[in-house]
Design an enzyme around this catalytic site. Structure first.
Site, PDB file in Angstrom:
ATOM      1  N   ARG A   1       0.292  -9.002  13.663  1.00  9.47           N
ATOM      2  CA  ARG A   1      -0.292  -7.972  12.791  1.00  9.47           C
ATOM      3  C   ARG A   1      -1.161  -8.595  11.702  1.00  9.47           C
ATOM      4  NH1 ARG A   1       4.627  -5.063  10.620  1.00  9.47           N
ATOM      5  NH2 ARG A   1       3.178  -3.670   9.601  1.00  9.47           N
TER       6      ARG A   1
ATOM      7  N   ARG B   1      11.805  -6.601   5.072  1.00 10.84           N
ATOM      8  CA  ARG B   1      11.761  -5.151   4.859  1.00 10.84           C
ATOM      9  C   ARG B   1      12.808  -4.407   5.698  1.00 10.84           C
ATOM     10  NH1 ARG B   1       5.985  -2.342   4.823  1.00 10.84           N
ATOM     11  NH2 ARG B   1       5.890  -2.878   7.040  1.00 10.84           N
TER      12      ARG B   1
ATOM     13  N   ARG C   1      12.030  -2.135  11.005  1.00  6.84           N
ATOM     14  CA  ARG C   1      11.039  -1.522  11.900  1.00  6.84           C
ATOM     15  C   ARG C   1      10.806  -2.427  13.098  1.00  6.84           C
ATOM     16  NH1 ARG C   1       5.935   0.181   8.314  1.00  6.84           N
ATOM     17  NH2 ARG C   1       4.904  -0.902  10.016  1.00  6.84           N
TER      18      ARG C   1
ATOM     19  N   LYS D   1       0.829  -1.218   0.000  1.00 13.97           N
ATOM     20  CA  LYS D   1       0.000   0.000   0.000  1.00 13.97           C
ATOM     21  C   LYS D   1       0.856   1.259   0.000  1.00 13.97           C
ATOM     22  CE  LYS D   1      -1.996  -0.541   4.022  1.00 13.97           C
ATOM     23  NZ  LYS D   1      -1.439  -1.760   4.586  1.00 13.97           N
TER      24      LYS D   1
ATOM     25  N   ARG E   1      -9.062   0.789   9.650  1.00 10.66           N
ATOM     26  CA  ARG E   1      -8.570  -0.564   9.911  1.00 10.66           C
ATOM     27  C   ARG E   1      -9.622  -1.426  10.598  1.00 10.66           C
ATOM     28  NH1 ARG E   1      -2.939   0.377   9.360  1.00 10.66           N
ATOM     29  NH2 ARG E   1      -1.531  -1.114  10.136  1.00 10.66           N
TER      30      ARG E   1
HETATM   31  P1  AMP Z   1       1.303   0.453   9.401  1.00 10.37           P
HETATM   32  O1  AMP Z   1       2.535   1.247   9.119  1.00 10.37           O
HETATM   33  O2  AMP Z   1       0.094   0.961   8.632  1.00 10.37           O
HETATM   34  O3  AMP Z   1       1.499  -1.022   9.241  1.00 10.37           O
HETATM   35  O4  AMP Z   1       0.955   0.700  10.955  1.00 10.37           O
HETATM   36  C1  AMP Z   1       1.849   0.365  11.987  1.00 10.37           C
HETATM   37  C2  AMP Z   1       1.099   0.229  13.304  1.00 10.37           C
HETATM   38  O5  AMP Z   1       0.452   1.473  13.622  1.00 10.37           O
HETATM   39  C3  AMP Z   1      -0.023  -0.800  13.299  1.00 10.37           C
HETATM   40  O6  AMP Z   1       0.443  -2.106  13.551  1.00 10.37           O
HETATM   41  C4  AMP Z   1      -0.912  -0.280  14.412  1.00 10.37           C
HETATM   42  O7  AMP Z   1      -0.350  -0.560  15.693  1.00 10.37           O
HETATM   43  C5  AMP Z   1      -0.818   1.232  14.218  1.00 10.37           C
HETATM   44  N1  AMP Z   1      -1.872   1.724  13.292  1.00 10.37           N
HETATM   45  C6  AMP Z   1      -1.687   2.268  12.049  1.00 10.37           C
HETATM   46  N2  AMP Z   1      -2.860   2.631  11.507  1.00 10.37           N
HETATM   47  C7  AMP Z   1      -3.815   2.300  12.413  1.00 10.37           C
HETATM   48  C8  AMP Z   1      -5.233   2.406  12.429  1.00 10.37           C
HETATM   49  N3  AMP Z   1      -5.924   2.910  11.394  1.00 10.37           N
HETATM   50  N4  AMP Z   1      -5.882   1.973  13.548  1.00 10.37           N
HETATM   51  C9  AMP Z   1      -5.212   1.461  14.598  1.00 10.37           C
HETATM   52  N5  AMP Z   1      -3.878   1.321  14.639  1.00 10.37           N
HETATM   53  C10 AMP Z   1      -3.177   1.735  13.566  1.00 10.37           C
END
Ligand code: AMP
Length: 249
Positions: free
Chosen positions: A203, A158, A192, A44, A119
């Site tokens: 996740r 990654r 990360r 994404k 989400r």
């Molecule tokens: P991402 O970079 O989108 O994979 O997000 C990393 C982490 O941020 C996720 O594993 C969640 O802990 C938190 N996170 C990101 N976006 C959301 C969301 N829309 N709702 C809840 N937690 C989020």
């Protein structure tokens, strides 16, 4: 504080000047408001960055906004950190607070790409209320579709350059020299903290449980577009543009 769409600021949306600027920049395609959905590792973020470069829509990634809040030690960041480190979702009130502030910024007036938000169903409903209040409905929710085994490889491999932000994958797209960024030459490729194997499993589990129901939600709303997100980045990008009506721009 719980999210209250009713208290969202009423805005003249988008300002005429911004509308004109975006229309020029993206070849007259006009305003485009997209949700980019997909499991962690579905690409994404990479695809959103390509749309940003070509069409000028801002990429609004709640993951990036939260990581930034954590790095700056803000109140939202302090509250979000442990959930993020454990691969769990951050609570809706934090995420919705962050997204509401971000959507009110001027560059979002000409359209946006939401990356990693919503989400869960509660977030999707809150987003709909907020956008209805602003009079700016979504154009499409795009699902970046990838098989689970591929996701796992993408995530465990990654690495991100700590200096310039360039992203590599030690399994699928390694840097020319081990541990060194091709872009800026810094020997600062980092994993990360939530890309460690045990966090990744969590996740992916959270995605299946919380986020997958959104596929039906957007299908029922007539907004769902599915893009085969396996394969070469440029091929996937071509399919994404096709699905969103941006091909040929
Ligand atoms: P991402 O970079 O989108 O994979 O997000 C990393 C982490 O941020 C996720 O594993 C969640 O802990 C938190 N996170 C990101 N976006 C959301 C969301 N829309 N709702 C809840 N937690 C989020």
């Amino acid at each position: 504080m719980p999210f209250d769409a009713g208290s969202a600021q009423r805005l003249v949306w988008p300002p005429r000047a911004t509308r004109a600027r975006i229309a020029t920049k993206n070849g007259g395609r006009g305003i485009m408001r997209i949700v980019l959905m997909g499991a962690p590792g579905s690409g994404k973020g990479t695809q959103a960055k390509k749309l940003v470069a070509d069409f000028g829509y801002p990429q609004i990634s709640t993951g990036d906004l939260l990581r930034d809040a954590v790095a700056r030690g803000t109140e939202f960041g302090l509250r979000a950190k442990s959930a993020m480190d454990n691969g769990q979702l951050v609570t809706d009130d934090i995420v919705l607070g962050i997204i509401r502030e971000r959507l009110a910024e001027p560059d979002a007036a000409g359209g946006f790409i939401l990356d990693g938000f919503p989400r869960n169903l509660a977030q999707a409903q809150a987003l709909e209320s907020l956008l209805a209040e602003m009079g700016t409905p979504l154009d499409a929710a795009v699902l970046m579709d990838v098989e689970f085994e591929i996701l796992f490889k993408r995530l465990t491999g990654r690495r991100t350059c700590g200096s310039c932000g360039k992203v590599f994958n030690v399994h699928l797209m390694p840097p020319k020299e081990d541990g060194v960024c091709d872009g800026c030459g810094a020997a600062d490729l980092v994993q990360r903290s939530d890309d460690k194997e045990e966090t990744i499993s969590k996740r992916l589990e959270v995605y299946q449980r919380e986020t997958e129901p959104l596929i039906d939600h957007y299908k029922n709303a007539g907004k769902l577009k599915v893009v085969d997100a396996d394969g070469d980045v440029e091929d996937v990008y071509g399919r994404l543009k096709e699905a969103t009506g941006l091909a040929g721009s």
